[in-house]
Design an enzyme around this catalytic site. Structure first.
Site, PDB file in Angstrom:
ATOM      1  N   TYR A 113       9.495  12.352 -12.246  1.00  0.00           N
ATOM      2  CA  TYR A 113      10.325  12.390 -13.449  1.00  0.00           C
ATOM      3  C   TYR A 113      10.260  13.740 -14.155  1.00  0.00           C
ATOM      4  CZ  TYR A 113      11.619   7.427 -13.830  1.00  0.00           C
ATOM      5  OH  TYR A 113      12.174   6.187 -13.638  1.00  0.00           O
TER       6      TYR A 113
ATOM      7  N   LYS B 224       2.190   6.069  -1.750  1.00  0.00           N
ATOM      8  CA  LYS B 224       2.872   6.192  -0.466  1.00  0.00           C
ATOM      9  C   LYS B 224       2.149   7.274   0.318  1.00  0.00           C
ATOM     10  CE  LYS B 224       6.268   5.259   2.437  1.00  0.00           C
ATOM     11  NZ  LYS B 224       6.348   3.969   3.185  1.00  0.00           N
TER      12      LYS B 224
ATOM     13  N   ASP C 210       8.295   2.347 -12.211  1.00  0.00           N
ATOM     14  CA  ASP C 210       9.622   1.999 -12.732  1.00  0.00           C
ATOM     15  C   ASP C 210      10.245   0.908 -11.861  1.00  0.00           C
ATOM     16  OD1 ASP C 210      12.045   2.245 -14.240  1.00  0.00           O
ATOM     17  OD2 ASP C 210      12.872   3.454 -12.594  1.00  0.00           O
TER      18      ASP C 210
ATOM     19  N   ASP D 195      10.444  -3.498 -12.617  1.00  0.00           N
ATOM     20  CA  ASP D 195      11.713  -4.247 -12.668  1.00  0.00           C
ATOM     21  C   ASP D 195      11.671  -5.417 -11.683  1.00  0.00           C
ATOM     22  OD1 ASP D 195      12.896  -2.571 -14.567  1.00  0.00           O
ATOM     23  OD2 ASP D 195      14.823  -2.541 -13.513  1.00  0.00           O
TER      24      ASP D 195
ATOM     25  N   ASP E 109       5.794   0.217  -0.342  1.00  0.00           N
ATOM     26  CA  ASP E 109       6.744  -0.690   0.323  1.00  0.00           C
ATOM     27  C   ASP E 109       6.113  -2.064   0.559  1.00  0.00           C
ATOM     28  OD1 ASP E 109       5.054   0.591   2.109  1.00  0.00           O
ATOM     29  OD2 ASP E 109       6.549   0.803   3.701  1.00  0.00           O
TER      30      ASP E 109
HETATM   31  C1  IPM Z   1      12.307   2.295 -17.977  1.00  0.00           C
HETATM   32  C2  IPM Z   1      13.698   2.844 -17.821  1.00  0.00           C
HETATM   33  C3  IPM Z   1      13.673   4.354 -18.018  1.00  0.00           C
HETATM   34  C4  IPM Z   1      12.774   4.936 -16.957  1.00  0.00           C
HETATM   35  C5  IPM Z   1      15.049   5.048 -18.012  1.00  0.00           C
HETATM   36  C6  IPM Z   1      15.961   4.482 -19.065  1.00  0.00           C
HETATM   37  C7  IPM Z   1      14.912   6.535 -18.172  1.00  0.00           C
HETATM   38  O1  IPM Z   1      14.235   2.478 -16.600  1.00  0.00           O
HETATM   39  O2  IPM Z   1      11.701   2.520 -19.035  1.00  0.00           O
HETATM   40  O3  IPM Z   1      11.828   1.642 -17.051  1.00  0.00           O
HETATM   41  O4  IPM Z   1      13.206   5.156 -15.812  1.00  0.00           O
HETATM   42  O5  IPM Z   1      11.603   5.187 -17.260  1.00  0.00           O
HETATM   43 MG    MG Z   2      13.053   1.077 -15.531  1.00  0.00          MG
END
Ligand code: IPM
Ligand code: MG
Length: 357
Positions: free
Chosen positions: A141, A191, A247, A251, A223
């Site tokens: 990032y 990884k 990240d 999710d 993975d």
């Molecule tokens: C998160 C989001 C952010 C990230 C985006 C909005 C930049 O997806 O906080 O998980 O990738 O960190």
């Molecule tokens: Mg995110």
């Protein structure tokens, strides 16, 4: 106690969910005789529209001078043109970096009442209680160089994934400290079979493990981890990983809990103000309709009470209230089964406030 809390509603459903969290924090302050001073500031796409900068100086100053920052969400189709010069997400990354919040704590726990909202079978998700510790101010990032350019007449782009040992060590140490207060297990995800930065990550992770022999430690490739989160999510306690892997995996893991709309997060660093945000995005498709689930933001506010203000009891009161209204059968649209009645954003916030006592 007195506390200064900066609110960054942001874009999309951000303002709607922040409103509800503010309502809950105000009610907590009232009941427990605290004074919370709120300042709302522009950040993200709305700040680009108003000022041309996703993180205006005034907003950053307010954040730095507060005890904690609570953020809704940033971004949306209006600002997502890949050729745009400024993007809302840049403001978020700059904010995380400026606050030095290198450890992003993302707990994934199933509320028993939501077992049937999970796409996974109930017996598989029953015992899930994971805390992700995502490295938040380094890795791909932030790595330089990064850019878009023409190479041999073709449009190209490049990013850099870079970690140094200090960045790796400090976030793993946070994971170890957390695990010690929980079930005592740390899973480090990388990884290392492909990436050099991951091989450094793994070396340092093993050193940290050797220094903390009371903690059960394992390395898992990212993975494989994506697979294990689906077929044996109950086996994990604390999962520590880099910025991008964290990240993606968080999710994925959020689905265990039934909805992305349930998961809070806390970003902590070396003693400055913490940054609290739901892990979901700005959900432009449902923005302005009053149907967004405010619980992830309300639970983020509970984490704020606990980690930045030291108000453990108050944090628990909020978390218990959320569990209580879910057990009573109240659902926002994202949680409701088809045909089931759902409540709107403000109604859900109101139910939490009412359940505080
Ligand atoms: C998160 C989001 C952010 C990230 C985006 C909005 C930049 O997806 O906080 O998980 O990738 O960190
Ligand atoms: Mg995110």
């Amino acid at each position: 106690m007195e506390a200064k809390i900066t609110l960054l509603p942001g874009d999309g459903i951000g303002p709607e969910v922040i409103n509800e969290a503010r309502k809950v924090l105000t009610a907590v302050a009232h009941r427990h005789r605290h004074t919370f001073r709120f300042a709302e500031k522009l950040m993200g796409g709305c700040a680009i529209d108003a000022i041309g900068d996703p993180l205006p100086e005034e907003t950053l100053d307010a954040c730095l001078q507060s005890d904690a920052v609570l953020l809704g969400a940033v971004g949306g189709p209006k600002w997502s043109d890949p050729t745009a010069k400024v993007r809302p997400e840049q403001g978020l990354l700059k904010l995380r970096k400026s606050l030095g919040v290198f450890a992003n704590i993302r707990p994934v726990k199933l509320f028993p009442a939501l077992a049937d909202a999970s796409p996974l079978r109930p017996e598989r998700v029953q015992n899930v209680d994971i805390v992700f510790v995502r490295e938040l101010t380094g890795g791909i990032y932030f790595g330089q160089p990064q850019g878009k350019e023409m190479v041999d007449g073709r449009r190209s782009g490049h990013d850099t994934m870079r970690y140094n040992e200090e960045e790796i060590r400090r976030v793993l140490q946070i994971g170890v400290d957390l695990a010690r207060r929980r079930r005592g297990k740390v899973t480090s995800v990388d990884k290392a079979n492909v990436l050099a930065s991951s091989r450094v990550w793994r070396e340092v992770a093993r050193e940290v493990a050797a220094e903390n022999r009371d903690i059960e430690f394992e390395d898992v490739l990212v993975d494989a981890m994506a697979m294990y989160l689906v077929n044996r999510p109950g086996d994990f306690d604390v999962v520590v990983t880099g910025n991008m892997f964290g990240d993606i995996l968080s999710d994925e893991a959020s689905m265990i809990s039934g909805s992305l709309g349930m998961l809070p997060s806390a970003a902590l660093g070396a003693g400055g103000p913490g940054l609290y945000e739901p892990i979901h995005g700005s959900a432009p498709d449902i923005a302005g309709q009053g149907i967004a689930n405010p619980l992830a933001t309300i639970l983020s506010a509970a984490m704020l009470l606990r980690s930045s203000l030291g108000l453990e009891e108050e944090a628990q009161v909020v978390e218990t209230a959320v569990a209580h209204i879910l057990a009573a059968g109240h659902r926002t649209a994202d949680l409701a089964r088809s045909g089931e009645k759902s409540v709107g954003t403000t109604e859900m916030g109101g139910l939490v406030v009412a359940a505080l006592s």
